[in-house]
Write a protein that holds these residues in place. Sequence first.
Motif, PDB file in Angstrom:
ATOM      1  N   ALA A 154       1.076  -1.206  -0.382  1.00  0.00           N
ATOM      2  CA  ALA A 154      -0.207   0.102   0.405  1.00  0.00           C
ATOM      3  C   ALA A 154       1.080   1.212   0.049  1.00  0.00           C
ATOM      4  O   ALA A 154       1.097   2.109  -0.733  1.00  0.00           O
ATOM      5  CB  ALA A 154      -1.032  -0.036   1.073  1.00  0.00           C
ATOM      6  N   SER A 155       1.892   1.491   1.143  1.00  0.00           N
ATOM      7  CA  SER A 155       2.915   2.228   0.954  1.00  0.00           C
ATOM      8  C   SER A 155       3.645   2.649  -0.449  1.00  0.00           C
ATOM      9  O   SER A 155       3.559   3.753  -0.906  1.00  0.00           O
ATOM     10  CB  SER A 155       4.096   2.300   1.916  1.00  0.00           C
ATOM     11  OG  SER A 155       4.373   3.553   2.096  1.00  0.00           O
ATOM     12  N   ALA A 156       3.843   1.263  -1.425  1.00  0.00           N
ATOM     13  CA  ALA A 156       4.457   1.621  -1.909  1.00  0.00           C
ATOM     14  C   ALA A 156       3.982   2.138  -3.711  1.00  0.00           C
ATOM     15  O   ALA A 156       3.954   2.974  -4.447  1.00  0.00           O
ATOM     16  CB  ALA A 156       4.742  -0.508  -3.287  1.00  0.00           C
ATOM     17  N   ARG A 157       2.190   1.738  -3.349  1.00  0.00           N
ATOM     18  CA  ARG A 157       0.998   2.730  -4.474  1.00  0.00           C
ATOM     19  C   ARG A 157       1.572   3.689  -4.275  1.00  0.00           C
ATOM     20  O   ARG A 157       1.176   4.651  -5.041  1.00  0.00           O
ATOM     21  CB  ARG A 157       0.433   1.425  -3.940  1.00  0.00           C
ATOM     22  CG  ARG A 157      -0.889   2.982  -5.359  1.00  0.00           C
ATOM     23  CD  ARG A 157      -1.553   1.531  -5.068  1.00  0.00           C
ATOM     24  NE  ARG A 157      -1.866   0.296  -6.640  1.00  0.00           N
ATOM     25  CZ  ARG A 157      -2.929  -0.361  -7.015  1.00  0.00           C
ATOM     26  NH1 ARG A 157      -3.657  -0.451  -6.677  1.00  0.00           N
ATOM     27  NH2 ARG A 157      -2.000  -0.797  -8.080  1.00  0.00           N
ATOM     28  N   LEU A 158       1.261   3.788  -3.203  1.00  0.00           N
ATOM     29  CA  LEU A 158       1.229   5.892  -2.491  1.00  0.00           C
ATOM     30  C   LEU A 158       2.396   6.443  -3.368  1.00  0.00           C
ATOM     31  O   LEU A 158       2.473   7.218  -3.698  1.00  0.00           O
ATOM     32  CB  LEU A 158       1.127   6.002  -0.826  1.00  0.00           C
ATOM     33  CG  LEU A 158       0.834   7.426  -0.703  1.00  0.00           C
ATOM     34  CD1 LEU A 158      -0.300   7.505  -0.859  1.00  0.00           C
ATOM     35  CD2 LEU A 158       0.540   7.482   1.264  1.00  0.00           C
ATOM     36  N   LEU A 159       4.207   6.128  -2.785  1.00  0.00           N
ATOM     37  CA  LEU A 159       4.726   6.245  -3.289  1.00  0.00           C
ATOM     38  C   LEU A 159       5.367   6.546  -4.510  1.00  0.00           C
ATOM     39  O   LEU A 159       4.986   7.436  -5.113  1.00  0.00           O
ATOM     40  CB  LEU A 159       5.969   5.858  -2.206  1.00  0.00           C
ATOM     41  CG  LEU A 159       7.403   6.138  -2.905  1.00  0.00           C
ATOM     42  CD1 LEU A 159       7.606   7.881  -2.546  1.00  0.00           C
ATOM     43  CD2 LEU A 159       8.483   5.372  -2.802  1.00  0.00           C
ATOM     44  N   LEU A 160       4.817   5.900  -5.549  1.00  0.00           N
ATOM     45  CA  LEU A 160       4.957   5.426  -7.000  1.00  0.00           C
ATOM     46  C   LEU A 160       3.953   6.260  -7.608  1.00  0.00           C
ATOM     47  O   LEU A 160       4.490   6.848  -8.036  1.00  0.00           O
ATOM     48  CB  LEU A 160       5.146   4.360  -7.840  1.00  0.00           C
ATOM     49  CG  LEU A 160       6.167   3.318  -6.826  1.00  0.00           C
ATOM     50  CD1 LEU A 160       5.736   1.656  -6.955  1.00  0.00           C
ATOM     51  CD2 LEU A 160       7.864   4.142  -7.112  1.00  0.00           C
ATOM     52  N   GLU A 161       2.666   5.646  -7.180  1.00  0.00           N
ATOM     53  CA  GLU A 161       1.594   6.825  -7.893  1.00  0.00           C
ATOM     54  C   GLU A 161       2.239   8.559  -7.769  1.00  0.00           C
ATOM     55  O   GLU A 161       1.980   9.219  -8.437  1.00  0.00           O
ATOM     56  CB  GLU A 161       0.551   6.734  -7.275  1.00  0.00           C
ATOM     57  CG  GLU A 161       0.115   5.433  -7.433  1.00  0.00           C
ATOM     58  CD  GLU A 161      -0.622   5.159  -9.006  1.00  0.00           C
ATOM     59  OE1 GLU A 161      -0.589   6.107  -9.726  1.00  0.00           O
ATOM     60  OE2 GLU A 161      -0.639   4.002  -9.465  1.00  0.00           O
ATOM     61  N   SER A 162       2.359   8.373  -6.485  1.00  0.00           N
ATOM     62  CA  SER A 162       2.788  10.392  -6.021  1.00  0.00           C
ATOM     63  C   SER A 162       3.998  10.890  -7.020  1.00  0.00           C
ATOM     64  O   SER A 162       4.565  12.078  -7.374  1.00  0.00           O
ATOM     65  CB  SER A 162       2.920  10.773  -4.651  1.00  0.00           C
ATOM     66  OG  SER A 162       4.328  10.135  -4.635  1.00  0.00           O
ATOM     67  N   SER A 163       4.806  10.097  -7.149  1.00  0.00           N
ATOM     68  CA  SER A 163       5.947   9.876  -8.482  1.00  0.00           C
ATOM     69  C   SER A 163       5.298   9.857 -10.481  1.00  0.00           C
ATOM     70  O   SER A 163       5.997   9.462 -10.842  1.00  0.00           O
ATOM     71  CB  SER A 163       6.877   9.157  -7.544  1.00  0.00           C
ATOM     72  OG  SER A 163       7.854   9.127  -6.535  1.00  0.00           O
ATOM     73  N   ARG A 164       4.300   9.988 -10.208  1.00  0.00           N
ATOM     74  CA  ARG A 164       3.477   9.165 -11.463  1.00  0.00           C
ATOM     75  C   ARG A 164       3.953   7.875 -12.362  1.00  0.00           C
ATOM     76  O   ARG A 164       4.703   7.552 -13.236  1.00  0.00           O
ATOM     77  CB  ARG A 164       3.631  10.347 -12.667  1.00  0.00           C
ATOM     78  CG  ARG A 164       3.085  11.630 -12.734  1.00  0.00           C
ATOM     79  CD  ARG A 164       3.375  13.194 -13.680  1.00  0.00           C
ATOM     80  NE  ARG A 164       2.803  14.201 -12.588  1.00  0.00           N
ATOM     81  CZ  ARG A 164       2.160  15.383 -13.240  1.00  0.00           C
ATOM     82  NH1 ARG A 164       3.367  15.492 -14.517  1.00  0.00           N
ATOM     83  NH2 ARG A 164       2.288  16.460 -12.551  1.00  0.00           N
TER      84      ARG A 164
END
Length: 409
Positions: free
Chosen positions: A266-276
């Motif tokens: 979940a944290s990985a998705r949050l981080l990567l989505e914020s980095s597009r």
Amino acid sequence: MIPAFITRWLAPAPDSAVADDLRRGKSPWADSVHLLWSLWIFITPLFDHGLRGYTPTWLLCTLGSYPLFLLLFARLRLASRRTAHRYAWGMAALCFGLLRWYPSGLSYFVYACVMLSHCELRHFRSYVIQVVLLNVVYVALAWWIGYPQALLVIMPVTVFVICTIVTVEQIHQEKDAALSLSHDEVRRLAATAERERIGRDLHDLLGHTLSLITLKLELSRKLFDRDVDAARREVEEAEKVARHALAEVRCAVTGIRATDLAAELASARLLLESSRVHLDYGELPADLPGEIERGLSLVLREAVTNIARHADASQARIELARERNSVCLRISDNGRGGIESDGNGLSGMRERVRALGGTLAFESPRGQGSRLRVVVPLPIVRLVESSRSAPDPSMAGPLTQPVTDRPVA
């Protein structure tokens, strides 16, 4: 001893810039490096007839104003954000008051406009209005005094450029801080939800089961003197109930072992989505040993951080498959690749995997992204328990299939 009023005066307000730095683990003196820009006060006279620009008037104005400027700078950093703008306006007033005799004081004006961003950033409109008003006052006063027309344009443009850069940097810093808090919140919520689930399951399971065992044992105690065989049967039934309850408890707490990986995904998705970066990943195995699951979580965190910071990717994929005697983690991206040697992050991941008895393979051809493959063997005891409790292969459900055979979330 330092007088009490000076101690109170030097104490940072709870919402001051210094207090924020202390909460983030940053040195309260770090931002004092910005005072290096005040060296322009001592350099600008060189542009006016060289060394002859250092006149007695310049010296008197510097000796009288520079200590006051340093005092205003310190108070702006220590004061509450609600009142810090007063000290920025004090810097501007210091410049305007000396403008006729002291052109070096224009540095105070630049500081005043820039430091306002530390006071009023949460109210952006108010910040812009104050900066525009300061520039209007400067242009009017400089024109009235007779400053060169070039300075009437250069100073507002300089202030605009510097303020824009500082404001953008502060906005990004606040977003990074908010993103870090979001990651921590995801992990905390995942752990809290898992604890609540375990608590509910244990209450439902143990409440009824322990009551039944208590009744069985009470009945066997009453029957012990009258019917030994019946009492023995009750004790045996109580033992069966206890063993069944133990199996159910083990089943209930099995899901807690996926908490770390679930939170990291979940944290990985949050981080990567914020980095597009679009992230695809499948479901998680539910029966990984705790030490392996924790190790893979740390490897996953480091790999995702590297993708967000260095890969320049638009897509990433995470696959986790439980095989017969091992678990395989694959992480790939479509970034620029070209990593030829291990950095600190990759070296740390190799050490973690090696401690688990596994292997790590990494490929990063230039222009073709990066691919990380981690294989960790499962303990023999775990394999024996799984084989005993495994269902018939013909009845295998989705969780018995590898992640790569299922649609990606």
